[in-house]
Motif scaffolding. Sequence first.
Motif, PDB file in Angstrom:
ATOM      1  N   LYS A  79      -7.986   1.349 -32.443  1.00 15.92           N
ATOM      2  CA  LYS A  79      -7.552  -0.043 -32.291  1.00 15.92           C
ATOM      3  C   LYS A  79      -8.747  -0.956 -32.035  1.00 15.92           C
ATOM      4  CE  LYS A  79      -4.546  -2.978 -29.518  1.00 15.92           C
ATOM      5  NZ  LYS A  79      -3.675  -3.049 -28.351  1.00 15.92           N
ATOM      6  N   LEU A  80      -9.628  -0.562 -31.119  1.00 14.53           N
ATOM      7  CA  LEU A  80     -10.812  -1.365 -30.806  1.00 14.53           C
ATOM      8  C   LEU A  80     -11.741  -1.433 -32.021  1.00 14.53           C
ATOM      9  CD1 LEU A  80     -12.520  -2.998 -28.848  1.00 14.53           C
ATOM     10  CD2 LEU A  80     -13.458  -0.851 -27.969  1.00 14.53           C
ATOM     11  N   TYR A  81     -11.912  -0.322 -32.711  1.00 14.56           N
ATOM     12  CA  TYR A  81     -12.764  -0.297 -33.902  1.00 14.56           C
ATOM     13  C   TYR A  81     -12.227  -1.258 -34.964  1.00 14.56           C
ATOM     14  CZ  TYR A  81     -15.240   1.478 -38.003  1.00 14.56           C
ATOM     15  OH  TYR A  81     -16.003   1.577 -39.130  1.00 14.56           O
ATOM     16  N   GLN A  82     -10.922  -1.264 -35.173  1.00 12.09           N
ATOM     17  CA  GLN A  82     -10.327  -2.165 -36.162  1.00 12.09           C
ATOM     18  C   GLN A  82     -10.525  -3.625 -35.751  1.00 12.09           C
ATOM     19  OE1 GLN A  82      -9.138  -1.112 -39.180  1.00 12.09           O
ATOM     20  NE2 GLN A  82      -9.292  -3.302 -39.593  1.00 12.09           N
ATOM     21  N   GLN A  83     -10.429  -3.918 -34.450  1.00 13.62           N
ATOM     22  CA  GLN A  83     -10.660  -5.279 -33.962  1.00 13.62           C
ATOM     23  C   GLN A  83     -12.105  -5.706 -34.238  1.00 13.62           C
ATOM     24  OE1 GLN A  83      -9.588  -5.029 -29.825  1.00 13.62           O
ATOM     25  NE2 GLN A  83      -7.435  -5.499 -30.214  1.00 13.62           N
ATOM     26  N   VAL A  84     -13.042  -4.795 -34.051  1.00 13.52           N
ATOM     27  CA  VAL A  84     -14.447  -5.092 -34.314  1.00 13.52           C
ATOM     28  C   VAL A  84     -14.653  -5.395 -35.798  1.00 13.52           C
ATOM     29  CG1 VAL A  84     -16.783  -4.109 -34.349  1.00 13.52           C
ATOM     30  CG2 VAL A  84     -15.333  -3.777 -32.344  1.00 13.52           C
ATOM     31  N   LEU A  85     -14.068  -4.565 -36.666  1.00 14.68           N
ATOM     32  CA  LEU A  85     -14.203  -4.783 -38.110  1.00 14.68           C
ATOM     33  C   LEU A  85     -13.562  -6.096 -38.547  1.00 14.68           C
ATOM     34  CD1 LEU A  85     -13.540  -1.238 -39.624  1.00 14.68           C
ATOM     35  CD2 LEU A  85     -15.726  -2.349 -39.158  1.00 14.68           C
ATOM     36  N   ASP A  86     -12.389  -6.391 -38.004  1.00 11.50           N
ATOM     37  CA  ASP A  86     -11.708  -7.650 -38.343  1.00 11.50           C
ATOM     38  C   ASP A  86     -12.526  -8.847 -37.889  1.00 11.50           C
ATOM     39  OD1 ASP A  86      -9.661  -6.140 -39.409  1.00 11.50           O
ATOM     40  OD2 ASP A  86      -8.303  -6.435 -37.705  1.00 11.50           O
ATOM     41  N   SER A  87     -13.083  -8.757 -36.702  1.00 15.57           N
ATOM     42  CA  SER A  87     -13.908  -9.838 -36.158  1.00 15.57           C
ATOM     43  C   SER A  87     -15.146 -10.050 -37.024  1.00 15.57           C
ATOM     44  CB  SER A  87     -14.313  -9.514 -34.724  1.00 15.57           C
ATOM     45  OG  SER A  87     -15.189 -10.470 -34.219  1.00 15.57           O
ATOM     46  N   LYS A  88     -15.752  -8.960 -37.473  1.00 15.31           N
ATOM     47  CA  LYS A  88     -16.935  -9.035 -38.334  1.00 15.31           C
ATOM     48  C   LYS A  88     -16.589  -9.674 -39.665  1.00 15.31           C
ATOM     49  CE  LYS A  88     -21.052  -7.554 -39.889  1.00 15.31           C
ATOM     50  NZ  LYS A  88     -22.040  -8.579 -40.007  1.00 15.31           N
ATOM     51  N   ALA A  89     -15.433  -9.316 -40.237  1.00 17.56           N
ATOM     52  CA  ALA A  89     -15.011  -9.879 -41.514  1.00 17.56           C
ATOM     53  C   ALA A  89     -14.771 -11.383 -41.396  1.00 17.56           C
ATOM     54  CB  ALA A  89     -13.743  -9.182 -42.006  1.00 17.56           C
ATOM     55  N   ILE A  90     -14.168 -11.810 -40.301  1.00 13.50           N
ATOM     56  CA  ILE A  90     -13.919 -13.240 -40.080  1.00 13.50           C
ATOM     57  C   ILE A  90     -15.242 -13.980 -39.935  1.00 13.50           C
ATOM     58  CG2 ILE A  90     -13.012 -14.914 -38.414  1.00 13.50           C
ATOM     59  CD1 ILE A  90     -10.707 -12.880 -37.930  1.00 13.50           C
ATOM     60  N   GLU A  94     -16.666 -16.947 -42.409  1.00 19.18           N
ATOM     61  CA  GLU A  94     -17.045 -18.266 -41.899  1.00 19.18           C
ATOM     62  C   GLU A  94     -18.486 -18.595 -42.271  1.00 19.18           C
ATOM     63  OE1 GLU A  94     -16.254 -18.017 -37.712  1.00 19.18           O
ATOM     64  OE2 GLU A  94     -14.103 -18.409 -37.971  1.00 19.18           O
ATOM     65  N   GLU A  95     -19.351 -17.600 -42.215  1.00 19.79           N
ATOM     66  CA  GLU A  95     -20.758 -17.783 -42.562  1.00 19.79           C
ATOM     67  C   GLU A  95     -20.905 -18.138 -44.046  1.00 19.79           C
ATOM     68  OE1 GLU A  95     -24.276 -14.710 -42.380  1.00 19.79           O
ATOM     69  OE2 GLU A  95     -23.492 -15.098 -40.363  1.00 19.79           O
ATOM     70  N   GLU A  96     -20.157 -17.440 -44.898  1.00 22.82           N
ATOM     71  CA  GLU A  96     -20.197 -17.728 -46.335  1.00 22.82           C
ATOM     72  C   GLU A  96     -19.656 -19.123 -46.638  1.00 22.82           C
ATOM     73  OE1 GLU A  96     -18.274 -14.703 -48.649  1.00 22.82           O
ATOM     74  OE2 GLU A  96     -19.516 -13.118 -47.793  1.00 22.82           O
ATOM     75  N   ALA A  97     -18.586 -19.510 -45.947  1.00 24.18           N
ATOM     76  CA  ALA A  97     -18.005 -20.837 -46.157  1.00 24.18           C
ATOM     77  C   ALA A  97     -18.990 -21.920 -45.733  1.00 24.18           C
ATOM     78  CB  ALA A  97     -16.704 -20.966 -45.385  1.00 24.18           C
ATOM     79  N   ALA A  98     -19.675 -21.697 -44.635  1.00 23.41           N
ATOM     80  CA  ALA A  98     -20.664 -22.669 -44.161  1.00 23.41           C
ATOM     81  C   ALA A  98     -21.824 -22.780 -45.147  1.00 23.41           C
ATOM     82  CB  ALA A  98     -21.172 -22.281 -42.783  1.00 23.41           C
ATOM     83  N   ALA A  99     -22.253 -21.645 -45.698  1.00 24.19           N
ATOM     84  CA  ALA A  99     -23.348 -21.652 -46.669  1.00 24.19           C
ATOM     85  C   ALA A  99     -22.923 -22.353 -47.955  1.00 24.19           C
ATOM     86  CB  ALA A  99     -23.800 -20.227 -46.963  1.00 24.19           C
TER      87      ALA A  99
END
Length: 110
Positions: A79-90, A94-99
């Motif tokens: 569960k924690l690992y999936q939260q980390v991956l989801d957070s990284k994807a978000i 956001e970084e790509e959208a800003a660029a």
Amino acid sequence: MNLKITPNNLAKLEKIFEESKYQIRYEKGTFMSGYCVLEHKKVVVVNKFLTLEGRINTLLDILPAIQVDRDFMSAESQKLYQQVLDSKAIADAEEEAAAANEDENPATPE
């Protein structure tokens, strides 16, 4: 990721690495990023002088980059690992959208 900075949360992150057969070592060194990952030996070396917050943030940075076998992980770790991956994807989205926004609207010098 909004993970509270507590020793218990550090232990949870360390458990994910342990269940993935990675050894975490806190050592003195001159790491540009605060850590070093030895993929073939499954060793993660983290600067021992980092604060609790620095250690948690470093492990959060490393986790998406390593090979993890979820079959050997406990339900809590998965569960924690999936939260980390989801957070990284978000964060990446956001970084790509800003660029992309910056490319469309370049700053004009005055």
